[in-house]
Design a protein around this motif. Structure first.
Motif, PDB file in Angstrom:
ATOM      1  N   LEU A   1       0.880  -1.205  -0.141  1.00  0.00           N
ATOM      2  CA  LEU A   1      -0.046  -0.022  -0.094  1.00  0.00           C
ATOM      3  C   LEU A   1       0.966   1.385   0.098  1.00  0.00           C
ATOM      4  N   GLU A   2       2.193   1.141   0.742  1.00  0.00           N
ATOM      5  CA  GLU A   2       2.840   2.336   0.695  1.00  0.00           C
ATOM      6  C   GLU A   2       3.477   2.429  -0.624  1.00  0.00           C
ATOM      7  N   LEU A   3       3.930   1.402  -1.181  1.00  0.00           N
ATOM      8  CA  LEU A   3       4.462   1.331  -2.496  1.00  0.00           C
ATOM      9  C   LEU A   3       3.572   2.096  -3.598  1.00  0.00           C
ATOM     10  N   LEU A   4       2.337   1.519  -3.705  1.00  0.00           N
ATOM     11  CA  LEU A   4       1.275   2.289  -4.457  1.00  0.00           C
ATOM     12  C   LEU A   4       1.192   3.737  -4.159  1.00  0.00           C
ATOM     13  N   ARG A   5       1.194   4.068  -2.965  1.00  0.00           N
ATOM     14  CA  ARG A   5       1.008   5.326  -2.713  1.00  0.00           C
ATOM     15  C   ARG A   5       2.147   6.080  -3.300  1.00  0.00           C
ATOM     16  N   GLY A   6       3.244   5.620  -3.038  1.00  0.00           N
ATOM     17  CA  GLY A   6       4.593   6.310  -3.419  1.00  0.00           C
ATOM     18  C   GLY A   6       4.504   6.441  -4.964  1.00  0.00           C
ATOM     19  N   LEU A   7       4.065   5.236  -5.592  1.00  0.00           N
ATOM     20  CA  LEU A   7       4.209   5.414  -6.982  1.00  0.00           C
ATOM     21  C   LEU A   7       3.184   6.192  -7.568  1.00  0.00           C
ATOM     22  N   GLN A   8       1.907   6.460  -6.856  1.00  0.00           N
ATOM     23  CA  GLN A   8       1.033   7.348  -7.391  1.00  0.00           C
ATOM     24  C   GLN A   8       1.336   8.958  -7.403  1.00  0.00           C
ATOM     25  N   HIS A   9       2.164   9.066  -6.236  1.00  0.00           N
ATOM     26  CA  HIS A   9       2.675  10.702  -6.096  1.00  0.00           C
ATOM     27  C   HIS A   9       3.765  10.769  -7.398  1.00  0.00           C
ATOM     28  N   GLU A  10       4.546   9.697  -7.529  1.00  0.00           N
ATOM     29  CA  GLU A  10       5.571   9.640  -8.597  1.00  0.00           C
ATOM     30  C   GLU A  10       4.963   9.979  -9.801  1.00  0.00           C
ATOM     31  N   PHE A  11       4.017   9.106 -10.344  1.00  0.00           N
ATOM     32  CA  PHE A  11       3.604   9.296 -11.585  1.00  0.00           C
ATOM     33  C   PHE A  11       2.357  10.236 -11.676  1.00  0.00           C
ATOM     34  N   GLY A  12       1.935  10.645 -10.478  1.00  0.00           N
ATOM     35  CA  GLY A  12       0.742  11.386 -10.636  1.00  0.00           C
ATOM     36  C   GLY A  12      -0.599  10.647 -11.252  1.00  0.00           C
ATOM     37  N   MET A  13      -0.645   9.332 -11.020  1.00  0.00           N
ATOM     38  CA  MET A  13      -1.755   8.420 -11.459  1.00  0.00           C
ATOM     39  C   MET A  13      -2.647   8.617 -10.636  1.00  0.00           C
ATOM     40  N   ALA A  14      -4.229   8.311 -11.242  1.00  0.00           N
ATOM     41  CA  ALA A  14      -5.161   7.999 -10.325  1.00  0.00           C
ATOM     42  C   ALA A  14      -5.380   6.534  -9.975  1.00  0.00           C
ATOM     43  N   ILE A  15      -5.867   6.183  -8.656  1.00  0.00           N
ATOM     44  CA  ILE A  15      -6.084   4.802  -8.363  1.00  0.00           C
ATOM     45  C   ILE A  15      -7.653   4.578  -8.327  1.00  0.00           C
ATOM     46  N   VAL A  16      -8.100   3.547  -8.830  1.00  0.00           N
ATOM     47  CA  VAL A  16      -9.472   3.123  -8.467  1.00  0.00           C
ATOM     48  C   VAL A  16      -9.453   1.866  -7.581  1.00  0.00           C
ATOM     49  N   PHE A  17      -9.714   1.890  -6.380  1.00  0.00           N
ATOM     50  CA  PHE A  17      -9.712   0.743  -5.428  1.00  0.00           C
ATOM     51  C   PHE A  17     -10.560  -0.037  -4.999  1.00  0.00           C
ATOM     52  N   ILE A  18     -10.640  -1.281  -5.783  1.00  0.00           N
ATOM     53  CA  ILE A  18     -11.948  -2.185  -5.378  1.00  0.00           C
ATOM     54  C   ILE A  18     -11.660  -2.990  -4.165  1.00  0.00           C
ATOM     55  N   THR A  19     -12.122  -3.047  -3.078  1.00  0.00           N
ATOM     56  CA  THR A  19     -11.875  -3.897  -1.973  1.00  0.00           C
ATOM     57  C   THR A  19     -12.978  -4.024  -0.996  1.00  0.00           C
ATOM     58  N   HIS A  20     -12.553  -5.168  -0.165  1.00  0.00           N
ATOM     59  CA  HIS A  20     -13.772  -5.319   0.826  1.00  0.00           C
ATOM     60  C   HIS A  20     -13.249  -5.056   2.194  1.00  0.00           C
ATOM     61  N   ASP A  21     -11.928  -4.645   2.231  1.00  0.00           N
ATOM     62  CA  ASP A  21     -11.168  -4.336   3.437  1.00  0.00           C
ATOM     63  C   ASP A  21     -11.378  -2.834   3.667  1.00  0.00           C
ATOM     64  N   LEU A  22     -12.080  -2.404   4.520  1.00  0.00           N
ATOM     65  CA  LEU A  22     -12.482  -0.815   4.791  1.00  0.00           C
ATOM     66  C   LEU A  22     -11.272  -0.240   5.697  1.00  0.00           C
ATOM     67  N   GLY A  23     -10.578  -1.242   6.497  1.00  0.00           N
ATOM     68  CA  GLY A  23      -9.345  -0.644   7.148  1.00  0.00           C
ATOM     69  C   GLY A  23      -8.583   0.064   6.008  1.00  0.00           C
ATOM     70  N   ILE A  24      -8.218  -0.735   4.954  1.00  0.00           N
ATOM     71  CA  ILE A  24      -7.551  -0.143   3.694  1.00  0.00           C
ATOM     72  C   ILE A  24      -8.083   0.956   3.297  1.00  0.00           C
ATOM     73  N   VAL A  25      -9.357   1.060   3.000  1.00  0.00           N
ATOM     74  CA  VAL A  25      -9.966   2.113   2.164  1.00  0.00           C
ATOM     75  C   VAL A  25      -9.788   3.655   3.451  1.00  0.00           C
ATOM     76  N   ARG A  26     -10.134   3.157   4.578  1.00  0.00           N
ATOM     77  CA  ARG A  26      -9.638   4.312   5.362  1.00  0.00           C
ATOM     78  C   ARG A  26      -8.543   5.121   5.395  1.00  0.00           C
ATOM     79  N   ARG A  27      -7.392   4.244   5.255  1.00  0.00           N
ATOM     80  CA  ARG A  27      -6.145   5.058   5.092  1.00  0.00           C
ATOM     81  C   ARG A  27      -5.720   5.314   3.649  1.00  0.00           C
ATOM     82  N   PHE A  28      -6.386   4.730   2.720  1.00  0.00           N
ATOM     83  CA  PHE A  28      -5.845   4.920   1.400  1.00  0.00           C
ATOM     84  C   PHE A  28      -6.628   5.845   0.210  1.00  0.00           C
ATOM     85  N   ALA A  29      -7.954   5.955   0.641  1.00  0.00           N
ATOM     86  CA  ALA A  29      -8.723   6.353  -0.328  1.00  0.00           C
ATOM     87  C   ALA A  29      -9.016   7.941   0.034  1.00  0.00           C
ATOM     88  N   ASP A  30      -9.234   8.949  -0.901  1.00  0.00           N
ATOM     89  CA  ASP A  30      -9.721  10.238  -0.916  1.00  0.00           C
ATOM     90  C   ASP A  30     -11.153  10.276  -0.905  1.00  0.00           C
TER      91      ASP A  30
END
Length: 556
Positions: free
Chosen positions: A212-241
């Protein structure tokens, strides 16, 4: 205490600006499938906007339509599926484009990490070929430059010894390692939009945090948008705008992630936030009989490398492990990806070559020949980690569930098999009428329940459950835990429960084995492991698992 959003306020403000001109705009999207039982509406007219550089989570239970929404976006619906509406990428309409035109976008500007990596990686080709081909096709790199880039990507996603593992086949990697390869493939061409469909499902909790930290870092590096499909709301809380909550093909709630978690408006959203495997299984009676014992289990793989295969490397995947499981008992086996826990389960069932002794019901069954093992197979069953890869796409769900009956009870009629299939569907809480559908017409969670039904229809004595809840959303996980407890009590089943999800392991297990690099580094009762772990490695696993409990609640 309700969880607070960890997304910075300044990032949320920037996100609001991006939404004025979304790079991906979905309007009135409808997805339907023509099935044996008629038309099934998977998505029922939804709108979704993705801003440049933002992270949007789409959550909901299995079958809510979240994955099919993105499959429609990528033009990857099954042959019996049809999408209507509009999907625009930077103003260009994607819906309805022929495959050749879509390939200008797929894998380059829009990439997807799939939920089930073993079905997305070609088993006939090494990882190198599968990584370098999109690099050569979309980025114009030479073969040598593409290989160097591929090794760099494998390093970023924390594949050990990437320069060596790039020459491996998919089956030579653990489930978590295969998922990391899929992440590397998706990031290869620095996409503008990355669709991540349960990208950490197969990963243990410590690697999940790193990814997750890797994806966050690559997102900032490349400026890409991420669509995150998940059932884990703990991840959503930390990761999603922002977060979209889907139920039965409809968006029931959407908004800023922090506000959604602190002030959910819909009752369904509140249920998802509160869902968590809970409680403890009943203890095993002290006089319960031993079902299976294993002594000195060792598994060694020989890998040939080099142009002519003369370079042979020996890998000791399981290093002399003993275990005993009694009737009605669950032994939880935990550890990071590649620790050998799945290999141990297969070795005990005689599915991989192994040294050591295995006794079932007091009789020695390993070492023995395959012919002698065949009548015992119905008593020793396995539920695989990847349900889609283990279900034949050419058979209906009912036919899949009754496959074992053709082998072990060949004399029963077709009508009797169908009757038992209906009963097995009811037992795993699936509608028996759906048994005539094909696997691709079910959600990931429903497919896993079909896999469990296929096992339970044979009335086994011991079941090896290899990550059986990894593909399930939290609310369904909770019901599956109750289902497995019910089946265990009803039939006196013994379980070997292999998982990286410590919340589920704690809810189901009597004893826990902690594995690292092929060896058991710690074992003990659930209470001992979770309250007084000796090994720092065990404590790290537990600490990482608590990341999904930000408000400090325990699992008890």
């Amino acid at each position: 205490m309700v969880a607070q959003s960890l997304v910075p306020a300044e990032r949320r403000e920037a996100m609001n600006e991006d939404l004025k001109d979304p790079i991906l705009a979905i309007r009135n999207l409808k997805v339907a499938f023509a099935t044996y039982d008629g038309v099934v509406e998977a998505v029922k007219g939804i709108d979704i906007d993705i801003g440049a550089g933002e992270t949007v989570a789409i959550v909901g239970e299995s079958g809510s339509g979240k994955s099919q929404t993105m499959m429609a976006t990528m033009g990857l619906l099954a042959a019996n599926g049809q999408a209507q509406g509009s999907i625009r990428y930077r103003g260009e309409e994607l819906l309805g484009l022929p495959p050749k035109a879509l390939n200008r976008y797929r894998g380059k500007t829009i990439a997807m990490i799939f939920q089930e990596p073993m079905t997305s990686l070609d088993p006939l080709f090494k990882i190198e070929r599968q990584l370098i081909e999109p690099l050569m096709a979309h980025s114009g790199l030479s073969r040598s430059a593409a290989r160097a880039r591929a090794i760099e990507l494998l390093t970023k996603v924390e594949i050990p010894n990437p320069a060596e593992r790039i020459d491996s086949y998919p089956h030579e990697m653990s489930g978590g390692q295969r998922q990391r390869v899929m992440i590397a493939m998706a990031l290869a061409n620095k996409p503008d939009v990355l669709i991540a469909d349960e990208p950490t499902t197969a990963l243990d909790v410590t690697v999940q945090a790193h990814i997750l930290e890797l994806l966050r870092g690559l997102q900032h590096e490349f400026g890409m948008a991420i669509v995150f499909i998940t059932h884990d709301l703990g991840i959503v809380r930390r990761f999603a705008d922002r977060t979209y909550v889907m139920r039965q093909g409809v968006v029931v709630e959407q908004g800023d992630t922090g506000e959604l978690f602190t002030k959910p408006r819909d009752a369904y959203t509140k249920m998802l936030i509160e869902a968590e495997p809970a409680g403890r299984k009943a203890p095993v009676p002290p006089d319960s009989a031993i079902v299976l014992s294993a002594q000195g289990m060792r598994v060694t793989f020989r890998q040939r490398r080099g142009l002519f295969g003369t370079d042979v490397r020996t890998v000791e995947a399981v290093k002399g492990i003993d275990l005993t499981v009694r009737r009605g008992e669950t032994i939880g086996i935990v550890g990071e990806s590649g620790s050998g826990k799945s290999t141990l389960g297969r070795a005990i069932l005689g599915l991989v070559p192994a040294d050591g002794a295995v006794r079932y019901d007091g009789a020695l069954i390993h070492p023995t020949d395959r012919h002698a093992m065949r009548p015992l197979r119905r008593h020793l069953q396995l539920v695989f980690q990847d349900p889609y890869g283990s279900l034949s796409p050419r058979l209906t769900a009912g036919e899949i569930v009754t496959e074992g009956l053709l082998v072990h009870e060949p004399g029963i009629s077709r009508a009797e098999r169908d009757r038992r299939a209906a009963g097995a569907f009811e037992e795993v809480w699936l509608d028996p009428a759906t048994r005539h559908r094909f696997p691709h017409e079910f959600s990931g969670g429903q497919r896993q329940r079909i896999a469990i039904a296929r096992t339970m229809i044979l009335k086994p004595t011991l079941v090896v459950l290899d990550e059986p809840t990894s593909a399930l959303d939290r609310s369904v996980q909770k019901s599956i835990v109750e289902l497995l407890r019910h089946l265990q009590t009803k039939y006196g089943l013994a379980y070997l429960f292999i998982s990286h999800d410590l919340a589920v392991v704690r809810a189901l297990s009597d004893e826990i084995l902690v594995m690292k690099q092929g060896a058991v580094v710690e074992r003990g009762t659930v209470d001992t492991i979770f309250t007084n772990a000796r090994e720092s490695y065990t404590r790290e696993l537990i600490a990482a698992a608590f990341l999904d409990n930000p408000d400090g609640r325990s699992f008890t």
